[in-house]
Motif scaffolding. Structure first.
Motif, PDB file in Angstrom:
ATOM      1  N   ASN A 216       0.805  -1.225   0.000  1.00  0.00           N
ATOM      2  CA  ASN A 216       0.000   0.000   0.000  1.00  0.00           C
ATOM      3  C   ASN A 216       0.838   1.274   0.000  1.00  0.00           C
ATOM      4  O   ASN A 216       0.285   2.371   0.100  1.00  0.00           O
ATOM      5  CB  ASN A 216      -0.932   0.000   1.218  1.00  0.00           C
ATOM      6  CG  ASN A 216      -2.056  -1.012   1.086  1.00  0.00           C
ATOM      7  OD1 ASN A 216      -3.074  -0.752   0.460  1.00  0.00           O
ATOM      8  ND2 ASN A 216      -1.853  -2.184   1.661  1.00  0.00           N
ATOM      9  N   MET A 217       2.148   1.129  -0.114  1.00  0.00           N
ATOM     10  CA  MET A 217       3.026   2.296  -0.202  1.00  0.00           C
ATOM     11  C   MET A 217       2.983   2.923  -1.594  1.00  0.00           C
ATOM     12  O   MET A 217       2.604   2.272  -2.573  1.00  0.00           O
ATOM     13  CB  MET A 217       4.463   1.896   0.131  1.00  0.00           C
ATOM     14  CG  MET A 217       4.726   1.666   1.605  1.00  0.00           C
ATOM     15  SD  MET A 217       4.801   3.231   2.496  1.00  0.00           S
ATOM     16  CE  MET A 217       5.200   2.641   4.151  1.00  0.00           C
ATOM     17  N   HIS A 218       3.426   4.163  -1.673  1.00  0.00           N
ATOM     18  CA  HIS A 218       3.627   4.806  -2.970  1.00  0.00           C
ATOM     19  C   HIS A 218       4.708   4.029  -3.718  1.00  0.00           C
ATOM     20  O   HIS A 218       5.688   3.581  -3.109  1.00  0.00           O
ATOM     21  CB  HIS A 218       4.067   6.265  -2.767  1.00  0.00           C
ATOM     22  CG  HIS A 218       4.158   7.039  -4.039  1.00  0.00           C
ATOM     23  ND1 HIS A 218       5.264   6.975  -4.887  1.00  0.00           N
ATOM     24  CD2 HIS A 218       3.269   7.892  -4.634  1.00  0.00           C
ATOM     25  CE1 HIS A 218       5.063   7.753  -5.924  1.00  0.00           C
ATOM     26  NE2 HIS A 218       3.865   8.326  -5.801  1.00  0.00           N
ATOM     27  N   PRO A 219       4.554   3.820  -5.044  1.00  0.00           N
ATOM     28  CA  PRO A 219       5.535   3.033  -5.810  1.00  0.00           C
ATOM     29  C   PRO A 219       6.980   3.473  -5.633  1.00  0.00           C
ATOM     30  O   PRO A 219       7.894   2.646  -5.666  1.00  0.00           O
ATOM     31  CB  PRO A 219       5.077   3.239  -7.256  1.00  0.00           C
ATOM     32  CG  PRO A 219       3.606   3.478  -7.144  1.00  0.00           C
ATOM     33  CD  PRO A 219       3.417   4.251  -5.869  1.00  0.00           C
ATOM     34  N   LEU A 220       7.200   4.776  -5.408  1.00  0.00           N
ATOM     35  CA  LEU A 220       8.558   5.281  -5.220  1.00  0.00           C
ATOM     36  C   LEU A 220       9.206   4.705  -3.963  1.00  0.00           C
ATOM     37  O   LEU A 220      10.411   4.463  -3.920  1.00  0.00           O
ATOM     38  CB  LEU A 220       8.541   6.818  -5.140  1.00  0.00           C
ATOM     39  CG  LEU A 220       9.894   7.522  -4.940  1.00  0.00           C
ATOM     40  CD1 LEU A 220      10.827   7.235  -6.107  1.00  0.00           C
ATOM     41  CD2 LEU A 220       9.702   9.016  -4.765  1.00  0.00           C
ATOM     42  N   ILE A 221       8.393   4.469  -2.926  1.00  0.00           N
ATOM     43  CA  ILE A 221       8.885   3.919  -1.667  1.00  0.00           C
ATOM     44  C   ILE A 221       8.776   2.395  -1.670  1.00  0.00           C
ATOM     45  O   ILE A 221       9.611   1.704  -1.118  1.00  0.00           O
ATOM     46  CB  ILE A 221       8.098   4.506  -0.473  1.00  0.00           C
ATOM     47  CG1 ILE A 221       8.193   6.035  -0.483  1.00  0.00           C
ATOM     48  CG2 ILE A 221       8.598   3.949   0.847  1.00  0.00           C
ATOM     49  CD1 ILE A 221       7.309   6.715   0.525  1.00  0.00           C
ATOM     50  N   ARG A 222       7.743   1.890  -2.340  1.00  0.00           N
ATOM     51  CA  ARG A 222       7.452   0.463  -2.314  1.00  0.00           C
ATOM     52  C   ARG A 222       8.612  -0.390  -2.796  1.00  0.00           C
ATOM     53  O   ARG A 222       8.986  -1.370  -2.157  1.00  0.00           O
ATOM     54  CB  ARG A 222       6.216   0.178  -3.152  1.00  0.00           C
ATOM     55  CG  ARG A 222       5.813  -1.297  -3.178  1.00  0.00           C
ATOM     56  CD  ARG A 222       4.771  -1.547  -4.234  1.00  0.00           C
ATOM     57  NE  ARG A 222       3.545  -0.831  -3.944  1.00  0.00           N
ATOM     58  CZ  ARG A 222       2.608  -0.559  -4.862  1.00  0.00           C
ATOM     59  NH1 ARG A 222       2.802  -0.932  -6.112  1.00  0.00           N
ATOM     60  NH2 ARG A 222       1.517   0.076  -4.527  1.00  0.00           N
ATOM     61  N   TYR A 223       9.213  -0.011  -3.905  1.00  0.00           N
ATOM     62  CA  TYR A 223      10.262  -0.863  -4.467  1.00  0.00           C
ATOM     63  C   TYR A 223      11.510  -0.887  -3.575  1.00  0.00           C
ATOM     64  O   TYR A 223      12.276  -1.855  -3.590  1.00  0.00           O
ATOM     65  CB  TYR A 223      10.604  -0.415  -5.890  1.00  0.00           C
ATOM     66  CG  TYR A 223      11.656   0.658  -6.024  1.00  0.00           C
ATOM     67  CD1 TYR A 223      12.988   0.323  -6.258  1.00  0.00           C
ATOM     68  CD2 TYR A 223      11.327   2.008  -5.910  1.00  0.00           C
ATOM     69  CE1 TYR A 223      13.957   1.297  -6.384  1.00  0.00           C
ATOM     70  CE2 TYR A 223      12.279   2.979  -6.032  1.00  0.00           C
ATOM     71  CZ  TYR A 223      13.607   2.627  -6.274  1.00  0.00           C
ATOM     72  OH  TYR A 223      14.563   3.593  -6.393  1.00  0.00           O
ATOM     73  N   LYS A 224      11.699   0.170  -2.784  1.00  0.00           N
ATOM     74  CA  LYS A 224      12.817   0.189  -1.841  1.00  0.00           C
ATOM     75  C   LYS A 224      12.501  -0.672  -0.619  1.00  0.00           C
ATOM     76  O   LYS A 224      13.339  -1.452  -0.158  1.00  0.00           O
ATOM     77  CB  LYS A 224      13.118   1.628  -1.409  1.00  0.00           C
ATOM     78  CG  LYS A 224      13.586   2.529  -2.540  1.00  0.00           C
ATOM     79  CD  LYS A 224      13.825   3.947  -2.045  1.00  0.00           C
ATOM     80  CE  LYS A 224      14.281   4.865  -3.187  1.00  0.00           C
ATOM     81  NZ  LYS A 224      14.486   6.256  -2.731  1.00  0.00           N
ATOM     82  N   LEU A 225      11.281  -0.525  -0.088  1.00  0.00           N
ATOM     83  CA  LEU A 225      10.885  -1.281   1.095  1.00  0.00           C
ATOM     84  C   LEU A 225      10.776  -2.770   0.785  1.00  0.00           C
ATOM     85  O   LEU A 225      11.086  -3.615   1.636  1.00  0.00           O
ATOM     86  CB  LEU A 225       9.543  -0.744   1.614  1.00  0.00           C
ATOM     87  CG  LEU A 225       9.043  -1.284   2.953  1.00  0.00           C
ATOM     88  CD1 LEU A 225      10.054  -1.004   4.068  1.00  0.00           C
ATOM     89  CD2 LEU A 225       7.690  -0.664   3.299  1.00  0.00           C
TER      90      LEU A 225
END
Length: 286
Positions: A216-225
């Motif tokens: 449910n994160m923004h894609p910019l943060i999601r791929y890092k997390l």
């Protein structure tokens, strides 16, 4: 050779118990519920469906979280201090006993993944297309909204079709899911030895629930997390799909190395602890 024999015997002991029986029933019921719409679609269009649906079913959040809860439940027998293990530890020695437990976790993880794959094939058995092609039905489901008319929770990702054949994808899915299940099991073993069993189960649950913020994160943060939450890597069918210009799953090489290194590090700490910890055997079923 002696260690391998002990790992095999330990695996049999870990698999033939009530916890594994509950896991099998859970996955059978859940798989039937999730794949019934796909079966109805197949019957309606009178076209068989590919046997390789497991990777797409694992991309459903609810199905995936049920799978991880099942894995955690099966591994809740950590730290393997049931009375039956006392004789194994005495006969084999502490180090070999510890390695045998970890080897048993790995093989039990592989068996759980294979059982789940079988559970996804069983509801579609009479409409299965046994080939190494994706088939017309899945391609139609991926490029149209036809499947949504049957209230299906399973999403078919078209981009993966051009990257892997069904056999290649299922083998990669087995590899990643087995290593991730092993990672979770070894993590629970590690936490139960160094802290306690309650924290071990809580740690496994935290790793499973961490799926939710990642998805449910923004894609910019999601791929890092997503690089640090291995439980989400079971959604391997989405690895070729771009989400807002981001491939949010890490590379296969990264996944395998992360899991192997993590398992190896925890194993070394477990073996060290086993050499010094005082065993408190319990009269509890496996």
């Amino acid at each position: 050779m002696r260690l391998l024999k002990y790992i095999w015997k330990n695996t049999v002991l870990k698999c033939f118990n009530s916890k594994m029986a509950v896991f099998i029933i859970l996955m059978l019921v859940t798989s039937r519920s999730y794949l019934n719409p796909l079966r109805e679609f197949s019957v309606a269009v009178n076209y068989p469906v590919s046997w390789c649906v497991f990777p797409f079913v694992m991309c459903s959040f609810t199905y995936l979280i049920i799978f991880w809860f099942g894995v955690i439940y099966v591994n809740s027998d950590v730290p393997f201090m049931q009375h039956v293990n006392m004789y194994h530890a005495i006969r084999s020695g502490r180090r070999q006993w510890g390695l045998g437990q970890i080897g048993g976790i790995f093989l039990r993880s592989l068996i759980m993944v294979l059982i789940t794959i079988f559970c996804t094939i069983l509801p579609l058995l009479s409409k299965i297309e046994w080939s190494n092609e994706w088939g017309k039905l899945l391609r139609t489901a991926a490029t149209t909204n036809a499947l949504s008319r049957y209230q299906s929770s399973v999403v078919i990702y078209y981009d993966i079709f051009s990257e892997y054949t069904p056999l290649e994808l299922i083998l990669l899915e087995i590899l990643i899911c087995t290593l991730t299940c092993t990672f979770v099991g070894v993590l629970m073993f590690f936490l139960s030895l160094y802290i306690n069993k309650i924290i071990a189960v809580a740690g496994g649950l935290a790793l499973a629930i961490s799926l939710f913020p990642v998805l449910n994160m923004h894609p910019l943060i999601r791929y890092k997390l997503a690089r640090f939450v291995p439980t989400v890597w079971a959604e391997l069918a989405r690895i070729a799909t771009v989400d807002h210009t981001y491939y949010w799953l890490p590379s296969l090489t990264y996944m395998v190395l992360f899991l192997l290194v993590g398992i190896a590090i925890m194993t070394s700490f477990i073996i060290y602890k086993i050499r010094h910890v005082e065993f408190n055997w319990e009269n509890e079923d496996m």
